[in-house]
Enzyme design. Structure first.
Site, PDB file in Angstrom:
ATOM      1  N   ARG A  52       0.815  -1.212   0.000  1.00 52.72           N
ATOM      2  CA  ARG A  52       0.000   0.000   0.000  1.00 52.72           C
ATOM      3  C   ARG A  52       0.853   1.269   0.000  1.00 52.72           C
ATOM      4  NH1 ARG A  52      -2.363   2.954   3.958  1.00 52.72           N
ATOM      5  NH2 ARG A  52      -1.809   1.474   5.596  1.00 52.72           N
ATOM      6  N   TYR A 106     -13.045  12.198 -20.801  1.00 54.87           N
ATOM      7  CA  TYR A 106     -13.530  10.832 -20.600  1.00 54.87           C
ATOM      8  C   TYR A 106     -14.720  10.876 -19.649  1.00 54.87           C
ATOM      9  CZ  TYR A 106     -13.662   6.234 -18.361  1.00 54.87           C
ATOM     10  OH  TYR A 106     -14.069   5.041 -17.808  1.00 54.87           O
ATOM     11  N   ASP A 178      -4.579  14.026 -19.068  1.00 55.27           N
ATOM     12  CA  ASP A 178      -4.796  12.610 -19.346  1.00 55.27           C
ATOM     13  C   ASP A 178      -4.163  12.338 -20.705  1.00 55.27           C
ATOM     14  OD1 ASP A 178      -5.756  10.107 -20.117  1.00 55.27           O
ATOM     15  OD2 ASP A 178      -7.674  10.380 -19.096  1.00 55.27           O
ATOM     16  N   LYS A 203      -4.858   0.799 -21.020  1.00 55.31           N
ATOM     17  CA  LYS A 203      -4.931   1.004 -22.456  1.00 55.31           C
ATOM     18  C   LYS A 203      -3.575   0.729 -23.128  1.00 55.31           C
ATOM     19  CE  LYS A 203      -9.143   2.390 -21.468  1.00 55.31           C
ATOM     20  NZ  LYS A 203      -9.123   2.691 -20.040  1.00 55.31           N
TER      21      LYS A 203
END
Length: 393
Positions: A52, A106, A178, A203
């Protein structure tokens, strides 16, 4: 020595292949070993490792590779693109702050802002225009972040990155982008003045439709700030997925360059097709933002969108495709297609979608690495099939 080599000053494909690899001292393997432990010693060690905390051996190695590809100082990897986006935004926005964002984002990002920011007391403004003046008009004294996405999803609009970064620098505002659709192969926003670069690594970085991940690249000061929130939100990534992503990036340059080539030729073919009414691809000279795209991109990407002429049913067309798969995501080695109105932008109200030009008949094509002739032939046979099914056309 933990890492095989520092490829910082090497070529792109060399960085993809070798940077951030872990040295297998025990068996001398050619690839990075996987460290799946979720518990590490804390005594007599230099680094207290914990999944984490984003610093297991595989996480740390992959971050070096992604940072070098985007020409940043360091990076963090997350469990999804939305985890990377939300953590980055919330790390720099507090109650009473204001953010300026482009309208054509998006759908998941737009939904995050409209559904969640008010709960945190964060104000925001969407910019309808793509020009820098439109962003300037929305800036307030409390504006802390400007957030853009270029090329945008799904209409492939282009924003002048240098102009936005110059505006933000004058105002002392953090910029975020982005960069998913472009990938580091085609665009390096940090070189153009952007502070923070974000990817849905699901992606192009993953590229094989089998990884869910996100990434953020910036200078250490900004990444440390994002990390302070990230460790509390817990959006870290499993080390097996980290290892798969590091493996996938080895072929990033080869994959994306082939997708660039295919997409440009297919977009050109579609633009000249009598059954296609519009094509959205920044590599076309007819694209309104082609000049800007040419200045700030090294390639135009593997994504394009198009609309069929009135009377041809886009949903039926998708069902008649044989090679191109109807699929929710994008950027895999295989060509895929979807309707943004019912997938990526389904969370937006219909009125908002249409305001942005995302009509129900819009199709988004993610071009793969197949031979372009096979992709074109598949589109043509599907068009002929639906024309035969719609005699009134």
């Amino acid at each position: 020595m933990l890492y095989r080599m520092d490829s910082k000053n090497k070529g792109f494909n060399t960085i993809c292949t070798h940077s951030g690899e872990i040295l297998d001292k025990q068996f001398k393997g050619a690839i990075s070993p996987i460290y799946l432990s979720t518990s590490y010693a804390f005594e007599d060690v230099d680094i207290k490792r914990y999944p984490r905390y984003f610093n297991t051996p595989n996480q740390e190695a992959l971050c070096k590779k992604i940072a070098q590809l985007e020409k940043g100082e360091t990076s963090l990897i997350f469990g999804s693109g939305m985890a990377a986006i939300s953590t980055s935004l919330l790390a720099f926005l507090n109650k009473g702050d204001h953010a300026v964002l482009q309208r054509s984002l998006y759908g998941g990002t737009a939904n995050l802002v409209s559904e969640e920011f008010e709960k945190y007391g964060i104000e925001y403004s969407f910019v309808d225009s793509q020009c820098v003046d439109g962003f300037n008009e929305k800036i307030k004294d409390t504006t802390k972040v400007i957030y853009i996405e270029t090329p945008s999803n799904p209409l492939l609009t282009i924003i002048d990155i240098k102009a936005i970064s110059n505006l933000a620098n004058q105002k002392g505002i953090i910029t975020m982008i982005d960069n998913t659709f472009a990938s580091p192969v085609n665009q390096n926003p940090i070189e153009l003045g952007i502070d923070i670069v974000i990817h849905s690594a699901t992606k192009y970085l993953g590229g094989h439709s089998d990884i869910l991940a996100g990434a953020v690249v910036s200078k250490e000061e900004h990444i440390n700030k994002i990390f302070q929130l990230a460790k509390n939100l817990g959006g870290s990534l499993s080390d097996f997925t980290v290892w798969m992503l590091e493996r996938s990036i080895k072929t990033l340059g080869l994959r994306v360059k082939e997708q660039n080539k295919n997409a440009l030729e297919i977009a050109t073919w579609l633009e000249n097709h009598k059954d296609v009414s519009s094509v959205y691809y920044p590599g076309l000279r007819s694209h309104p933002d082609h000049k800007i795209a040419k200045e700030q991109m090294k390639g135009f990407g593997g994504m394009l969108s198009f609309e069929l002429k009135n009377g041809l049913n886009a949903a039926v067309f998708q069902k008649e495709l044989k090679l191109i798969k109807s699929s929710m995501s994008l950027a895999g080695v295989e060509s895929t297609i979807l309707s943004p109105a019912v997938t990526s932008h389904a969370l937006l109200p219909k009125e908002e979608r249409e305001r942005q030009g995302i009509r129900d008949g819009l199709l988004r094509l993610s071009v793969g690495i197949e031979e372009k002739e096979d992709i074109i032939n598949d589109i043509e046979q599907a068009l002929q099939k639906i024309k035969a099914l719609q005699p009134e056309y």
